[in-house]
Enzyme design. Structure first.
Site, PDB file in Angstrom:
ATOM      1  N   HIS A   1      -0.741  -3.909   8.478  1.00 13.25           N
ATOM      2  CA  HIS A   1       0.121  -4.016   9.656  1.00 13.25           C
ATOM      3  C   HIS A   1      -0.610  -3.652  10.945  1.00 13.25           C
ATOM      4  CE1 HIS A   1       3.767  -3.702  12.078  1.00 13.25           C
ATOM      5  NE2 HIS A   1       3.355  -2.510  12.477  1.00 13.25           N
ATOM      6  N   ASP A   2      -1.577  -2.744  10.872  1.00 10.45           N
ATOM      7  CA  ASP A   2      -2.234  -2.249  12.081  1.00 10.45           C
ATOM      8  C   ASP A   2      -3.748  -2.254  11.898  1.00 10.45           C
ATOM      9  OD1 ASP A   2      -2.559  -1.221  14.612  1.00 10.45           O
ATOM     10  OD2 ASP A   2      -2.104   0.847  14.053  1.00 10.45           O
ATOM     11  N   LEU A   3      -4.300  -3.458  11.724  1.00 11.53           N
ATOM     12  CA  LEU A   3      -5.743  -3.577  11.521  1.00 11.53           C
ATOM     13  C   LEU A   3      -6.452  -3.435  12.862  1.00 11.53           C
ATOM     14  CD1 LEU A   3      -7.918  -4.061   9.381  1.00 11.53           C
ATOM     15  CD2 LEU A   3      -7.814  -6.495   9.969  1.00 11.53           C
TER      16      LEU A   3
END
Length: 238
Positions: A168-170
């Site tokens: 989700h938060d690369l």
């Protein structure tokens, strides 16, 4: 997992792997408990504070789930309870467990806790600390990465994408490099197995925005456009 144990009492649900943290209890999710035992060996500030712990046998990472954005100012660490399987702590623990079974370079889950309070819950997660690793954001502040290191980052992201693991938060803060040159991904809150292909390019775009953002903020940030080409080369040629 066969080794996993669970305890339930007074609205508190704890799931844990006794191999790493035998007899896990409420106190193990309290930074104060570890501080009183002189077991806190470091911390990292983010949405909340992440604590690094030295237990009797292992180095651990303790994280309390907190909200971001405007809603975070109202419901700082409270989430609507819709059953244990829908909680962030339960989901991240079991996703990490599944990824370890796939052989992916992600943290090993140790324990989670969900505390129900009326309609809401609070959550915590404990994982093993990745030995001798630093997030690449901090590495880039001190040195350039080699061509092979950039390719290895792309190669590692491809490993997750090939297993349909959506991060989700690369961003560059959530990619680690250890002293053996191995690349790891961390922080799998709100991540999941995801069908299809279209989201994969969006994942890479998010990482590039993160690199450009940090590069624009810091004069001596060791990132150039040619580095991104190497990363993509590693991604495509896995």
């Amino acid at each position: 997992m066969a080794d996993m144990q669970q305890t339930i009492k007074k609205g508190e649900i704890i799931g844990f792997n006794p191999v790493f943290l035998p007899h896990c209890q409420s106190q193990h999710f309290s930074p104060t408990f570890w501080q009183q035992n002189n077991s806190v060996i470091g911390s990292a500030a983010g949405r909340g504070t992440t604590h690094f712990i030295q237990s009797e046998q292992h180095k651990l990472v303790l994280r309390h789930y907190r909200r971001g954005g405007l809603i975070g100012k109202i419901l700082n660490d409270q989430y609507l309870y819709l059953g244990l399987p829908s909680t962030r702590a339960f989901q991240e623990y079991h996703l990490l467990e599944k990824m370890k079974g796939m052989g992916l370079p992600a943290p090993t889950p140790v324990a989670y806790r969900v505390v129900k309070k009326g309609l809401y819950y609070q959550g915590d997660l404990i994982t093993l600390k990745i030995p001798n690793a630093q997030d690449i954001h901090h590495v880039l502040q001190t040195r350039s990465l080699s061509e092979q290191e950039w390719r290895d980052i792309g190669n590692t992201i491809a490993l997750f994408h090939q297993q349909q693991i959506y991060h989700h938060d690369l961003n560059i803060h959530n990619i680690m490099l250890d002293d053996a040159g191995k690349v790891w991904l961390i922080d799998f809150d709100k991540c999941a197995e995801k069908d299809g292909e279209s989201w994969k390019q969006n994942n890479l775009d998010r990482l590039l925005r993160s690199l450009n953002k940090e590069s624009n903020k810091m004069a001596n940030y060791h990132f150039e456009h040619k580095n991104w080409s190497l990363l993509i080369d590693g991604y495509k040629n896995h």
